[in-house]
Write a protein that holds these residues in place. Structure first.
Motif, PDB file in Angstrom:
ATOM      1  N   PHE A   1      33.647  35.179 -22.160  1.00 46.32           N
ATOM      2  CA  PHE A   1      32.722  35.149 -20.502  1.00 46.32           C
ATOM      3  C   PHE A   1      32.674  33.694 -20.253  1.00 46.32           C
ATOM      4  O   PHE A   1      31.654  33.016 -21.601  1.00 46.32           O
ATOM      5  N   ALA A   2      32.762  32.805 -19.309  1.00 44.09           N
ATOM      6  CA  ALA A   2      32.341  31.734 -18.923  1.00 44.09           C
ATOM      7  C   ALA A   2      31.192  31.529 -17.876  1.00 44.09           C
ATOM      8  O   ALA A   2      31.178  33.132 -17.380  1.00 44.09           O
ATOM      9  N   ASN A   3      30.117  31.234 -18.901  1.00 44.35           N
ATOM     10  CA  ASN A   3      29.079  31.635 -18.093  1.00 44.35           C
ATOM     11  C   ASN A   3      28.192  30.456 -17.431  1.00 44.35           C
ATOM     12  O   ASN A   3      28.196  29.240 -17.983  1.00 44.35           O
ATOM     13  N   TRP A   4      27.433  29.905 -16.442  1.00 41.81           N
ATOM     14  CA  TRP A   4      26.566  29.410 -15.702  1.00 41.81           C
ATOM     15  C   TRP A   4      25.260  29.698 -15.694  1.00 41.81           C
ATOM     16  O   TRP A   4      25.180  30.397 -14.264  1.00 41.81           O
ATOM     17  N   THR A   5      24.771  28.799 -15.910  1.00 40.16           N
ATOM     18  CA  THR A   5      23.076  29.746 -16.071  1.00 40.16           C
ATOM     19  C   THR A   5      22.292  28.138 -15.386  1.00 40.16           C
ATOM     20  O   THR A   5      22.147  27.505 -15.638  1.00 40.16           O
TER      21      THR A   5
ATOM     22  N   GLY B   1      28.333  27.903 -20.694  1.00 38.94           N
ATOM     23  CA  GLY B   1      28.792  28.417 -22.153  1.00 38.94           C
ATOM     24  C   GLY B   1      29.857  28.954 -22.367  1.00 38.94           C
ATOM     25  O   GLY B   1      30.056  29.750 -21.412  1.00 38.94           O
ATOM     26  N   ILE B   2      30.954  29.615 -23.168  1.00 43.71           N
ATOM     27  CA  ILE B   2      32.080  30.243 -23.342  1.00 43.71           C
ATOM     28  C   ILE B   2      31.516  31.289 -24.564  1.00 43.71           C
ATOM     29  O   ILE B   2      31.128  30.866 -25.556  1.00 43.71           O
ATOM     30  N   ASN B   3      30.729  32.814 -23.933  1.00 43.98           N
ATOM     31  CA  ASN B   3      30.429  33.220 -24.796  1.00 43.98           C
ATOM     32  C   ASN B   3      31.330  34.995 -25.022  1.00 43.98           C
ATOM     33  O   ASN B   3      31.715  35.386 -24.558  1.00 43.98           O
ATOM     34  N   THR B   4      30.849  35.188 -26.145  1.00 47.41           N
ATOM     35  CA  THR B   4      31.194  36.944 -26.332  1.00 47.41           C
ATOM     36  C   THR B   4      30.112  37.615 -25.493  1.00 47.41           C
ATOM     37  O   THR B   4      28.581  37.177 -25.165  1.00 47.41           O
ATOM     38  N   GLY B   5      30.586  37.858 -24.533  1.00 45.49           N
ATOM     39  CA  GLY B   5      29.057  38.984 -24.095  1.00 45.49           C
ATOM     40  C   GLY B   5      29.048  40.355 -24.140  1.00 45.49           C
ATOM     41  O   GLY B   5      28.686  39.811 -25.828  1.00 45.49           O
ATOM     42  N   LEU B   6      27.749  41.638 -23.989  1.00 48.85           N
ATOM     43  CA  LEU B   6      28.031  41.913 -24.627  1.00 48.85           C
ATOM     44  C   LEU B   6      28.224  42.642 -25.828  1.00 48.85           C
ATOM     45  O   LEU B   6      27.487  42.803 -26.228  1.00 48.85           O
ATOM     46  N   LEU B   7      28.829  43.345 -25.180  1.00 48.78           N
ATOM     47  CA  LEU B   7      29.558  44.122 -26.591  1.00 48.78           C
ATOM     48  C   LEU B   7      30.443  43.058 -26.966  1.00 48.78           C
ATOM     49  O   LEU B   7      31.252  42.263 -26.865  1.00 48.78           O
ATOM     50  N   PRO B   8      30.639  42.507 -28.772  1.00 49.16           N
ATOM     51  CA  PRO B   8      30.749  41.885 -29.436  1.00 49.16           C
ATOM     52  C   PRO B   8      32.880  41.806 -29.968  1.00 49.16           C
ATOM     53  O   PRO B   8      32.938  43.134 -29.805  1.00 49.16           O
ATOM     54  N   SER B   9      33.677  40.638 -30.226  1.00 54.26           N
ATOM     55  CA  SER B   9      34.793  41.143 -30.459  1.00 54.26           C
ATOM     56  C   SER B   9      34.842  42.255 -31.636  1.00 54.26           C
ATOM     57  O   SER B   9      33.944  41.638 -32.175  1.00 54.26           O
ATOM     58  N   TRP B  10      35.581  43.191 -31.113  1.00 54.69           N
ATOM     59  CA  TRP B  10      35.614  44.107 -33.033  1.00 54.69           C
ATOM     60  C   TRP B  10      37.445  44.565 -32.951  1.00 54.69           C
ATOM     61  O   TRP B  10      38.394  44.516 -32.684  1.00 54.69           O
ATOM     62  N   LEU B  11      36.702  44.407 -34.238  1.00 55.62           N
ATOM     63  CA  LEU B  11      38.079  44.660 -35.297  1.00 55.62           C
ATOM     64  C   LEU B  11      37.416  45.813 -36.564  1.00 55.62           C
ATOM     65  O   LEU B  11      36.820  46.125 -36.913  1.00 55.62           O
TER      66      LEU B  11
ATOM     67  N   SER C   1      28.957  34.492 -14.469  1.00 60.58           N
ATOM     68  CA  SER C   1      29.683  34.720 -15.260  1.00 60.58           C
ATOM     69  C   SER C   1      31.011  35.406 -14.858  1.00 60.58           C
ATOM     70  O   SER C   1      31.427  35.900 -14.048  1.00 60.58           O
ATOM     71  N   LEU C   2      31.975  34.862 -15.118  1.00 60.80           N
ATOM     72  CA  LEU C   2      33.282  35.414 -15.407  1.00 60.80           C
ATOM     73  C   LEU C   2      34.377  35.755 -16.337  1.00 60.80           C
ATOM     74  O   LEU C   2      33.702  34.521 -17.381  1.00 60.80           O
ATOM     75  N   GLY C   3      34.925  36.749 -16.886  1.00 64.23           N
ATOM     76  CA  GLY C   3      35.779  36.562 -18.023  1.00 64.23           C
ATOM     77  C   GLY C   3      36.904  37.628 -17.913  1.00 64.23           C
ATOM     78  O   GLY C   3      36.545  38.747 -16.823  1.00 64.23           O
ATOM     79  N   ALA C   4      37.225  38.341 -19.740  1.00 67.58           N
ATOM     80  CA  ALA C   4      37.599  39.238 -19.480  1.00 67.58           C
ATOM     81  C   ALA C   4      37.070  40.231 -20.581  1.00 67.58           C
ATOM     82  O   ALA C   4      37.347  39.053 -21.462  1.00 67.58           O
ATOM     83  N   ILE C   5      37.885  41.671 -20.816  1.00 68.61           N
ATOM     84  CA  ILE C   5      37.365  42.020 -21.852  1.00 68.61           C
ATOM     85  C   ILE C   5      38.489  43.283 -21.938  1.00 68.61           C
ATOM     86  O   ILE C   5      39.594  43.664 -21.054  1.00 68.61           O
ATOM     87  N   LEU C   6      39.569  42.880 -23.711  1.00 64.57           N
ATOM     88  CA  LEU C   6      40.726  43.539 -23.705  1.00 64.57           C
ATOM     89  C   LEU C   6      40.456  44.489 -24.802  1.00 64.57           C
ATOM     90  O   LEU C   6      39.530  44.104 -25.834  1.00 64.57           O
TER      91      LEU C   6
END
Length: 409
Positions: A43-47, A73-83, A402-407
């Motif tokens: 996510f791209a975030n502007w605060t 900032g360009i951040n991971t959201g609340l849910l961490p990227s996951w494998l 915030s603007l972004g995507a989750i796959l």
């Protein structure tokens, strides 16, 4: 996805499930079935920040040391990227499984972009049968307060805490409506599903190495008297176009703390019991979803377990909070959500509020759009406003877009 986490696009939340309705990448391997699963999000975030107060335990930050009030900032959201890797088999009339996962997040503010260490939040085994339940041993999300975070719509987005790209994840509603369930070593038993009713009870690792403010320190390591105890019970129901879930939970921890505050001998231990309880409900009727949650604790602290839950010489601090969340599915399949959450921390007996910089409340308002572009890809837009107030009157405010995507796979 795996047998622990499944995407509920219709509800714009994640929910734990003992059996997955949506699998990840399935690989047969002899007597085993391997499920490779996870997500990637960014996510791209502007605060923009208001005020410049230093508030102990505050979620909303003030301006920086140069008095700048805006950041990106360009951040991971609340849910961490996951494998994640889950293996399942059935042997001797017993369902057996293991899960191991890692979280290689986007968030990283190092000069070369390679300083953030991946997290390893799951490593456990389970065994059981639908006739008598199941046993879990290892590291997984905590039992108490887990339903609060897993029903939070910002789990698909950002929520609070998006000021920079250095944190592992953002906070979502952690600290502004519920206490973080965290990832804990545990031994837990879950009952069979009795027509929608199910319960889990377990022991968790005691919280060691804490000062009286809930801060970990190698110099403050003390033996703990017993394990933590956590449990929850829930009832799920569905009929025609109506479904829902109601849950209650509780936790108890006995804690010794060491503190080196002025006038307190180094290594002096203070012992207390922390307790907590919560209740929540999620109901869905047609395109409308409603979630409500409330928690209360003594010595529990705020944001994370035991943080600021005890004051040397004064005793335990009470805390409570909760959130309400309304979602509506538009004709475009886009989910609109509106949420309000707040966490409160009381002063201990004898503490004065005058000029006290301890957090009194952390409050959040979230408006979000969650659009399923494909079966596995969701586009997300959020607006979050977070306000922190101290007992002495100080205040900070953050507003984030915030603007972004989750796959998911």
């Amino acid at each position: 996805m795996n047998k622990n986490i499944k995407l509920a696009v219709a509800g714009a939340v994640l929910a734990l499930s003992s059996h997955a309705s949506n699998a990840g990448i399935i690989i047969p391997a002899g007597e085993w079935t391997l499920d490779v699963n996870g997500n990637v999000n960014a996510f791209a975030n502007w605060t923009k920040t208001d005020h410049a107060a230093s508030i102990t335990g505050g979620i909303a930050a003030g301006k920086d040391s140069q008095n700048e009030d805006q950041t990106q900032g360009i951040n991971t959201g609340l849910l961490p990227s996951w494998l994640g890797f889950t293996g399942t088999t059935r042997q001797n009339d017993t369902d057996v499984s293991f899960t191991i996962s890692m979280q290689p997040n986007v968030s990283d503010n190092g000069a070369a972009g390679d300083t953030a260490t991946p997290l390893f939040r799951q490593s456990y085994l389970t065994f059981g049968d639908k006739s008598w339940g199941s046993v879990k041993l290892g590291k997984d999300i905590g039992i108490f307060a887990s339903d609060a975070i897993l029903n939070d719509m910002t789990l698909l987005g950002v929520g609070a805490g998006a000021l920079n790209s250095g944190g592992a994840t953002t906070l979502g509603g952690i600290g502004t409506g519920y206490v973080y369930a965290a990832w804990k070593g545990q031994v837990a038993y879950t009952t069979p599903n009795f027509n929608g009713f199910q319960a889990t009870v377990g022991i968790t690792n005691p919280n060691q190495g804490l000062t009286s403010t809930g801060v970990a320190s190698a110099s403050s390591l003390l033996f703990q008297d017993r394990f933590g105890i956590e449990g929850k019970a829930s009832y799920s129901f569905a009929a025609d176009n109506f479904s829902g879930k109601i849950w209650v939970g509780g936790a108890s921890m006995k804690v010794k703390t060491a503190d080196n505050n002025a006038g307190v001998p180094s290594g002096t231990a203070y012992e207390y019991s922390a307790t907590a309880a919560d209740i929540g409900a999620n109901v869905n009727a047609g395109n409308v979803g409603l979630t409500g949650y409330y928690y209360s604790g003594e010595g529990l602290g705020t944001t994370t377990f035991l943080s600021q839950g005890y004051k040397t010489g004064s005793g335990k601090r009470d805390s409570d909070g909760g959130y309400v969340q309304l979602t509506y599915k538009l004709p475009t399949a886009t989910k609109f959500g509106l949420a309000f959450g707040r966490s409160n921390l009381d002063l201990a007996s004898g503490e004065s509020s005058a000029s006290n910089t301890l957090v009194d409340s952390n409050e959040r308002i979230t408006a979000g759009l969650y659009h399923p572009l494909t079966k596995h890809l969701n586009l997300v837009a959020e607006w979050n406003q977070v306000e922190t107030k101290a007992h002495g009157g100080l205040k900070n405010e953050n507003t984030t877009g915030s603007l972004g995507a989750i796959l998911f796979f």
